[in-house]
Design a protein around this motif. Sequence first.
Motif, mmCIF file in Angstrom:
data_model
loop_
_atom_site.group_PDB
_atom_site.id
_atom_site.type_symbol
_atom_site.label_atom_id
_atom_site.label_comp_id
_atom_site.label_asym_id
_atom_site.label_seq_id
_atom_site.Cartn_x
_atom_site.Cartn_y
_atom_site.Cartn_z
ATOM 1 N N LEU A 1 0.821 -1.210 0.000
ATOM 2 C CA LEU A 1 0.000 0.000 0.000
ATOM 3 C C LEU A 1 0.860 1.267 0.000
ATOM 4 C CD1 LEU A 1 -2.769 -1.197 2.486
ATOM 5 C CD2 LEU A 1 -2.966 -0.948 -0.005
ATOM 6 N N PHE A 2 1.992 1.225 0.696
ATOM 7 C CA PHE A 2 2.904 2.371 0.665
ATOM 8 C C PHE A 2 3.464 2.576 -0.744
ATOM 9 C CE2 PHE A 2 7.273 3.904 0.649
ATOM 10 C CZ PHE A 2 7.135 5.134 1.271
ATOM 11 N N GLU A 3 3.879 1.487 -1.351
ATOM 12 C CA GLU A 3 4.506 1.612 -2.666
ATOM 13 C C GLU A 3 3.488 1.985 -3.742
ATOM 14 O OE1 GLU A 3 6.967 -1.821 -3.305
ATOM 15 O OE2 GLU A 3 8.323 -1.265 -1.676
ATOM 16 N N TYR A 4 2.214 1.636 -3.520
ATOM 17 C CA TYR A 4 1.157 2.161 -4.398
ATOM 18 C C TYR A 4 1.207 3.690 -4.379
ATOM 19 C CZ TYR A 4 -3.141 4.824 -4.320
ATOM 20 O OH TYR A 4 -4.039 5.849 -4.450
ATOM 21 N N GLY A 5 1.256 4.268 -3.171
ATOM 22 C CA GLY A 5 1.288 5.728 -3.058
ATOM 23 C C GLY A 5 2.505 6.325 -3.735
ATOM 24 N N TYR A 6 3.650 5.669 -3.562
ATOM 25 C CA TYR A 6 4.889 6.162 -4.160
ATOM 26 C C TYR A 6 4.801 6.186 -5.691
ATOM 27 C CZ TYR A 6 9.723 6.127 -5.800
ATOM 28 O OH TYR A 6 10.870 6.398 -6.478
ATOM 29 N N TYR A 7 4.381 5.059 -6.271
ATOM 30 C CA TYR A 7 4.367 4.977 -7.735
ATOM 31 C C TYR A 7 3.209 5.777 -8.342
ATOM 32 C CZ TYR A 7 8.135 1.624 -7.594
ATOM 33 O OH TYR A 7 9.364 1.044 -7.401
ATOM 34 N N TYR A 8 2.106 5.895 -7.608
ATOM 35 C CA TYR A 8 0.990 6.706 -8.122
ATOM 36 C C TYR A 8 1.394 8.176 -8.175
ATOM 37 C CZ TYR A 8 -3.771 8.491 -8.741
ATOM 38 O OH TYR A 8 -4.886 9.118 -9.222
ATOM 39 N N LYS A 9 2.098 8.635 -7.147
ATOM 40 C CA LYS A 9 2.592 10.018 -7.163
ATOM 41 C C LYS A 9 3.558 10.219 -8.329
ATOM 42 C CE LYS A 9 5.471 13.360 -4.708
ATOM 43 N NZ LYS A 9 6.236 13.690 -3.495
ATOM 44 N N LYS A 10 4.434 9.263 -8.528
ATOM 45 C CA LYS A 10 5.422 9.364 -9.601
ATOM 46 C C LYS A 10 4.738 9.494 -10.962
ATOM 47 C CE LYS A 10 9.521 6.938 -11.373
ATOM 48 N NZ LYS A 10 10.391 5.742 -11.200
ATOM 49 N N ILE B 1 6.179 -0.227 8.557
ATOM 50 C CA ILE B 1 5.295 0.788 9.146
ATOM 51 C C ILE B 1 6.085 2.026 9.557
ATOM 52 C CG2 ILE B 1 3.582 1.222 10.957
ATOM 53 C CD1 ILE B 1 2.896 -1.765 10.834
ATOM 54 N N GLU B 2 7.328 1.843 9.989
ATOM 55 C CA GLU B 2 8.160 3.021 10.293
ATOM 56 C C GLU B 2 8.408 3.847 9.030
ATOM 57 O OE1 GLU B 2 11.704 1.730 12.260
ATOM 58 O OE2 GLU B 2 10.706 1.494 14.204
ATOM 59 N N ARG B 3 8.543 3.165 7.902
ATOM 60 C CA ARG B 3 8.739 3.888 6.642
ATOM 61 C C ARG B 3 7.500 4.719 6.305
ATOM 62 N NH1 ARG B 3 9.684 1.334 0.605
ATOM 63 N NH2 ARG B 3 10.397 3.262 -0.391
ATOM 64 N N ILE B 4 6.322 4.127 6.531
ATOM 65 C CA ILE B 4 5.084 4.882 6.295
ATOM 66 C C ILE B 4 5.003 6.064 7.253
ATOM 67 C CG2 ILE B 4 2.558 4.781 6.347
ATOM 68 C CD1 ILE B 4 2.780 1.817 5.612
ATOM 69 N N ALA B 5 5.362 5.825 8.535
ATOM 70 C CA ALA B 5 5.309 6.900 9.527
ATOM 71 C C ALA B 5 6.212 8.068 9.140
ATOM 72 C CB ALA B 5 5.708 6.355 10.903
ATOM 73 N N LYS B 6 7.386 7.753 8.578
ATOM 74 C CA LYS B 6 8.353 8.805 8.247
ATOM 75 C C LYS B 6 8.128 9.427 6.873
ATOM 76 C CE LYS B 6 11.841 6.060 9.461
ATOM 77 N NZ LYS B 6 13.179 5.521 9.774
ATOM 78 N N GLY C 1 0.516 10.358 0.263
ATOM 79 C CA GLY C 1 -0.914 10.182 0.501
ATOM 80 C C GLY C 1 -1.254 8.920 1.271
ATOM 81 N N ILE C 2 -0.359 8.467 2.145
ATOM 82 C CA ILE C 2 -0.605 7.298 2.983
ATOM 83 C C ILE C 2 -0.406 7.718 4.436
ATOM 84 C CG2 ILE C 2 -0.099 4.865 3.393
ATOM 85 C CD1 ILE C 2 -0.759 5.406 0.481
#
Length: 544
Positions: A369-378, A421-426, A432-433
């Motif tokens: 789900l985090f990487e969805y946000g990353y690639y969607y932004k890209k 989850i720490e990566r998402i937190a930071k 957008g996550i």
Amino acid sequence: MNDKKIVAEVISVMPNKIKISIDNLDDFSIAEEKLKIGSYIEVSDNENCKLMAIIESFSIEVKENERKYILEASPLGVLNGDVFERGGDNIAIPPKDVFPAKKEDIIKIFSSVCKEKNKFCFSKLSSDNTIDVPINGNVFFSKHISIVGSTGSGKSNTVAKIIQNAINSKNSEYDGLNNSHIIIFDIHSEYKTAFPEANYIDIDNLVLPYWLLNSDELQELFIDTEANDHNQRNVFKEAIVTNKKNHFTGLDEVKEKIHFDSPLLFDIDEVLDYVRFKNEEMVPGAGVGKEKQGPLNGKLTNFVSRMENKINDKRLEFLLGKKSKEITFIDTLKKLMGYSEKSNVTIIDLSGVPFDVLNITVSLISRILFEYGYYYKKIRFMNNSDETINNDIPLLLVYEEAHKYVPNSDLAKYKSSKESIERIAKEGRKYGITLLLASQRPSEISETIFSQCNNFIAMRLTNPNDQNYVKRLLPDTFGELINKLPSLRIGEAILIGDSTIIPSIIQIDECEQKPSSNDIPYLDLWKEPWKELKFEEIIKEWEK
């Protein structure tokens, strides 16, 4: 309220505290309610400028048969006409009038939080349940949220109420769903009753592709980390990379760049066969036609056994079974985000997931789900370099009982879920996550994650370690009111953070549809006649 009866004066002004002496406490009150800890007062130097403060403590001074009541209050800000501003520097010293805050003035404070269209509400003021406590919804959901409270404090109701109000919010009248996308990691199977229309995923219909696990997650699942066996790691990595290349059908130049973490299909059974081969391998010996044991012959026996046990474990069918090989990357993402069933809320019921793979399961889903946000932004910025919104389909990830899989621990078994989850937190907010962490034991949550939260709802906490942990990490001063944590009522909470105009003690609104987190009435049930138990059904389900 009769002003002539009120005899109250400010006897001390400090940067973060005001002391007020009162002759008669009964007169210094509002007809509808008695003052209490958490009530608001106003201190003014003229009719237009009022310092609003919240009562923190109460004491009595007795001198020569005279009784004085001393209130200590924490300044919140100045109400100048209809405009409220944090801070108290505008009040002239000494201020001359002290009154209980009028209802209309309290409403003015909260109406200053943001523009009407951005207001979001799920609670009332604890000291007056006719006053709504709106917050800035954009700030609340775009920054990480923490909800903490002991068992029975009303935490699950709070989580459910916030989400229910979010999925029912609309800018204007239109049919169908709004654009909210919320994923709940439900560890105790509580939220299905609160969201009957949700995209519900449990152990019976959960399918996760093991081939999307990254190197850390794969090794945590299959390799005995205590053994620290380099042979196992090297053979495992070699087998997976080779197998990914064998199944890849794209360009040769892309194939050469495939590595351990490439999100590509590999066959776990073929990987097991390769490890077995290495464990039994014979190589040419010194003489003609002679063979000797290969360099890893017999050294991978425990590893082979461990892999066989995992692959054949029926409890892990959702992760390592036939469907896990067949499900596509796109179908996985659609299912997790509620696009397969078109639902605002996806409940991932983790109650049936074996505890030894719970962290890996949470880690994999969170990372996807985090990487969805990353690639969607890209992609959005590739299509439009002037784009100002990183993600127009943002996600809220709700981690119920977060201390279970992101604990304040360095044990290897929590490594993958903590890192995800720490990566998402930071970094998640940039893509957008955002997170909503709910826990009854905040002192056991990773401090890296907890400290990234900007909005806090602190409910009753009875454990001193949890109380001290929350006090230390809260980003705003709330004075002595933090000491009220152990005595808050059910559904009562301290609201503090970037989304609220002032720290407040609130009462959370009741859910329309409640989560199934009610306590079992032991004594009532024990008083009833003996109940027969269908052991066969239980064992049958147990053995699935």
